[in-house]
Scaffold this motif. Structure first.
Motif, PDB file in Angstrom:
ATOM      1  N   LEU A  95       0.868  -1.180   0.000  1.00  0.00           N
ATOM      2  CA  LEU A  95       0.000   0.000   0.000  1.00  0.00           C
ATOM      3  C   LEU A  95       0.897   1.219   0.000  1.00  0.00           C
ATOM      4  O   LEU A  95       1.794   1.326   0.843  1.00  0.00           O
ATOM      5  CB  LEU A  95      -0.883   0.007   1.254  1.00  0.00           C
TER       6      LEU A  95
ATOM      7  N   ILE B 102       1.361   5.160   0.710  1.00  0.00           N
ATOM      8  CA  ILE B 102       0.741   6.203   1.538  1.00  0.00           C
ATOM      9  C   ILE B 102       1.385   7.524   1.160  1.00  0.00           C
ATOM     10  O   ILE B 102       2.582   7.717   1.342  1.00  0.00           O
ATOM     11  CB  ILE B 102       0.920   5.928   3.044  1.00  0.00           C
TER      12      ILE B 102
ATOM     13  N   ASP C 278      -2.149  16.691  -1.463  1.00  0.00           N
ATOM     14  CA  ASP C 278      -2.558  15.850  -2.591  1.00  0.00           C
ATOM     15  C   ASP C 278      -2.470  16.560  -3.941  1.00  0.00           C
ATOM     16  O   ASP C 278      -2.445  15.908  -4.983  1.00  0.00           O
ATOM     17  CB  ASP C 278      -3.940  15.248  -2.367  1.00  0.00           C
TER      18      ASP C 278
ATOM     19  N   ASP D 242      -3.103   5.567  -0.841  1.00  0.00           N
ATOM     20  CA  ASP D 242      -3.953   6.289   0.106  1.00  0.00           C
ATOM     21  C   ASP D 242      -3.315   7.633   0.427  1.00  0.00           C
ATOM     22  O   ASP D 242      -2.100   7.785   0.375  1.00  0.00           O
ATOM     23  CB  ASP D 242      -4.113   5.503   1.412  1.00  0.00           C
ATOM     24  N   HIS D 243      -4.152   8.582   0.793  1.00  0.00           N
ATOM     25  CA  HIS D 243      -3.670   9.917   1.145  1.00  0.00           C
ATOM     26  C   HIS D 243      -3.862  10.136   2.634  1.00  0.00           C
ATOM     27  O   HIS D 243      -4.960   9.962   3.164  1.00  0.00           O
ATOM     28  CB  HIS D 243      -4.419  10.983   0.353  1.00  0.00           C
TER      29      HIS D 243
END
Length: 103
Positions: free
Chosen positions: A15, A17, A22, A45-46
């Motif tokens: 994953l 991160i 963003d 993911d943020h």
């Protein structure tokens, strides 16, 4: 660094991160990273942060995520072992190699 991680065959179930603003993902390097992760089927993911995390907070994060392998980026190579003391951590210096085992 993704090439090194590919060769170490340690990206299965990974994953990504993103912990910066963003908006950077819409710019050159952010777009390139997003595309490279997408090619590997790695979700991104943020989790925006500001400033630099303390060692205490980084340790809490590592314990909470409980990764099979932890690959630090932008760390203090000489201090790493004394800071982390995690058996599943791996440290590479410029030109170093990640191990191919699951220790």
């Amino acid at each position: 660094m993704l090439g090194d991680l590919d060769r170490a065959t340690c990206l299965t179930g990974a994953l990504g991160i993103w912990s910066q603003w963003d908006g950077y993902l819409a710019q050159g390097r952010g777009k390139a990273l997003s595309a490279e992760l997408a090619l590997r089927g790695i979700p991104l993911d943020h989790a925006h942060t500001s400033g630099h995390a303390s060692i205490r907070d980084l340790k809490r994060l590592a314990r909470a995520v409980a990764p099979k392998m932890l690959v630090p980026v932008h760390t203090f190579p000489r201090r790493f072992p004394s800071i982390w003391m995690l058996s599943r951590s791996r440290l590479t210096a410029n030109g170093g190699r990640l191990p191919h085992d699951d220790k």
